[in-house]
Design a protein around this motif. Sequence first.
Motif: not given
Lengths: 343, 343, 343
Positions: C283, C309, C299, C268, C306, C286
């Motif tokens: 996440g 996503w 994410s 990330a 999330h 990300g």
Amino acid sequence: MAKLQQLADLVGGEVSGDAEIEIGQVAPIDKAQAGDITFVANPKYLPQLKSCQASAVILSPGIDVSGQNLLICANPYLAFAKILTFLQVSPRPVKGIMPGALVSESAVVDPAATIYPGCVIGERVTIGSGTTLYPGVAVYADVTIGEDCVVHANVVIREGCHLHDRVILQPAAVIGSDGFGFAPDGAKYYKIPQVGVVVLEDDVEIGANTSIDRAALGVTLIRRGTKIDNLVQIGHNVEVGEDCILVSQSGIAGSSKVGNHCTFGGQAAIAGHLTIGDNVMIGGRGGATGNVAPNQILSGLPLMPHKKWLRATMTLPKLPEMRKDMQQMQKRLDELEALLKEK
Amino acid sequence: MAKLQQLADLVGGEVSGDAEIEIGQVAPIDKAQAGDITFVANPKYLPQLKSCQASAVILSPGIDVSGQNLLICANPYLAFAKILTFLQVSPRPVKGIMPGALVSESAVVDPAATIYPGCVIGERVTIGSGTTLYPGVAVYADVTIGEDCVVHANVVIREGCHLHDRVILQPAAVIGSDGFGFAPDGAKYYKIPQVGVVVLEDDVEIGANTSIDRAALGVTLIRRGTKIDNLVQIGHNVEVGEDCILVSQSGIAGSSKVGNHCTFGGQAAIAGHLTIGDNVMIGGRGGATGNVAPNQILSGLPLMPHKKWLRATMTLPKLPEMRKDMQQMQKRLDELEALLKEK
Amino acid sequence: MAKLQQLADLVGGEVSGDAEIEIGQVAPIDKAQAGDITFVANPKYLPQLKSCQASAVILSPGIDVSGQNLLICANPYLAFAKILTFLQVSPRPVKGIMPGALVSESAVVDPAATIYPGCVIGERVTIGSGTTLYPGVAVYADVTIGEDCVVHANVVIREGCHLHDRVILQPAAVIGSDGFGFAPDGAKYYKIPQVGVVVLEDDVEIGANTSIDRAALGVTLIRRGTKIDNLVQIGHNVEVGEDCILVSQSGIAGSSKVGNHCTFGGQAAIAGHLTIGDNVMIGGRGGATGNVAPNQILSGLPLMPHKKWLRATMTLPKLPEMRKDMQQMQKRLDELEALLKEK
């Protein structure tokens, strides 16, 4: 220095032309001079051969090249590697435990090993014949290192880890760092002791600044022949199969199991607790978020067949346009529906 | 400690206000006290000047600020850097080869260099005047290090690599690790010896834990003035031009050539065997999978113009909705077509 | 070795079965033998208990398991961690300043600290009681290290940085490398001196080969209890809150501020000069390109909720097909419009 016939014998190839010509070194096709041997593994470079000054060329069978001395063999790239090794790699001299190396009394270092100054070797360590540790290597207690290993400068091998034979560690690689395990205790985290080890089997190579975490319990295992590039992360309890290739900046999260003969591209990632089958190729920056069946070529996040990914990513730049087109189509549909209602 | 006029002379600026006021150090606008000089490079911070306690402010021309001592110059950020250097950076003392440094007999270390304890310097190495090696640096045989270089602790420089002048290496950087080259030999891999070197030209800076692989044959080359951040991967035989900026965790795969004055954002990647033109900016996590023509600002994987990428990625969260809309439109089309058939 | 009742007392749990049975070590459910204790934190592993040879099992309350000795407690994973620590982690012996360690005369090392050979400790450094520095650690001048810290081999801590108590640094971590700051001066770059420091508060852990850059001015700050994995990049002037988890190969660019109790997945990234609120989960892979409000699970690049996503990325492989469908729909619309015009 070797005669061309001698090199052909070395790699199991055949000479076309002057078998007695002397070869001093290997050079790339655009820089080769008289006395050099060069190679063509990719047919697109064949036109460059016309102006090439090399004394000989390594080539696949069935290619018609006149006026050059040729070493013809099935796998020119492999032949190039073997000839390069033969001509230009000197054996590492055995120097024993050099002054300035700090070796624990209970460590057993083979007399045919080399320990450079600045290395610190912990208690009960064993180091095999033909192995070289370059300066600044830290080996914690109870480590075993096999024969003919090369451990480059400033590598760290933590307690209890095992290297089998012919393992190569590039500088500043870390073997056996603690796995990243914490149990939530309210808002805080409680460290889960990482009491397992790392095992690197025969012929494994680990890149510079790469970290292989020790297992929480048990073993983080890199099997025979696997090659790991620089800046790669291997989490605790991971197992990687035989003859895998993990390219730079890729990562495998904790407890995942990777099969034999897999290849992961640069910056690729495998999430934790997954199983990846044999012969899986994952393209650069691909990301596995679920188990992967064997014998596939995949890319993307989520993973998809590589060819599908190529098409999907080609569509990405067109997304804003697609969205506009859809809005237009919706208008046209509205108009058509209104028109039909009227009728 | 310096008078404001002295600092203005240093950076080629002009004073508005008390040119004789004494300045002790540089401080950010929200923390500056009497005796400090601060700077405003971004106009959005101008309102903060009203309550700022600094004794002077570095500013661009044409900004109307009353009641403050000003140092007016064309490039306040550069002036800030030069004044910070002048006021707060002491020259490194020359300490020679310190006790606990292990220097090979055949190495030539300039008397005006500093080698800290725990360094290990190999055979035939040369180290120039004004250069400092901090503790634990490992320098393999036949390396040359120029003048006024700073090599931080636990850096590794492998055999035959060359650092020109004023090169800075942050801690644990690795210069000259083996490139990642293996020839398939059936299911196994045969290591291709990496017999080339790395050359870092004048004024190059390399970040902490960054790896620059040596060439297979020839040279991995980082040209004059290029700055590379932490945890970056540079593959074998890569060439990076002058005055490039490579941000942290980016990577360049083997044999790619990058032009002058390129900037790659964090986690960006360049695939192997590519050519990237001059003045190319690639945004964070951008990925080049083909050659890139000069003078472009690109992002994404595949790369696209940065503005197009911004629009494309804004569309991503709307994809599921777009898919539903399409299914609805298809239904509506089906209905319209049925209706028209009836008529 | 301990009786089951003793372990239950240690973790505040209750015994069901033989409280007097002797437990030697912790083992995973598929490898546990007589004398071992195992644990089930995830109910999907419950069926494996039937054939499990362990002498006892750590379990949550309310699960019906017959024929096994149970240690029942609210948080089995935490209990596992505490029991593992109790049974299998020995205290580090105090060894003082060992021969081969190079400690500056002005440094103050507590007699109950351990400094392994090959460490180099700079001027005016202080090291607290119970702290261990493994081989090859380089500590520059004016560093302070608190009590009960563990600094693994080949770590570098640069000048003026501060470690509070119980800080753990995995091998080859770099604390206080220069931030990546350069002021453009025409085509060239002028280095902005990085005169700030790094502060690591109590109970911080930093992974192997991770780099934490010192501030340009001021402090790069990692607050109490935060855990950072291997190969992570923390830019200059970053602040990370309490009890955060930063997974391997993630990065935070300069001057960004992260709240308390955030979790960032592997690879990330947080761009520079951003503010991330408390309790933000991002996440794997990300990427934050703008400020993030607290209490979110996000994410993707750009970040999105999330779940959104997950749906968006599931649509990605269908993009080429969607594009084809749209072209077909446009044809159908054209035909319908033509048909209606005729009528």
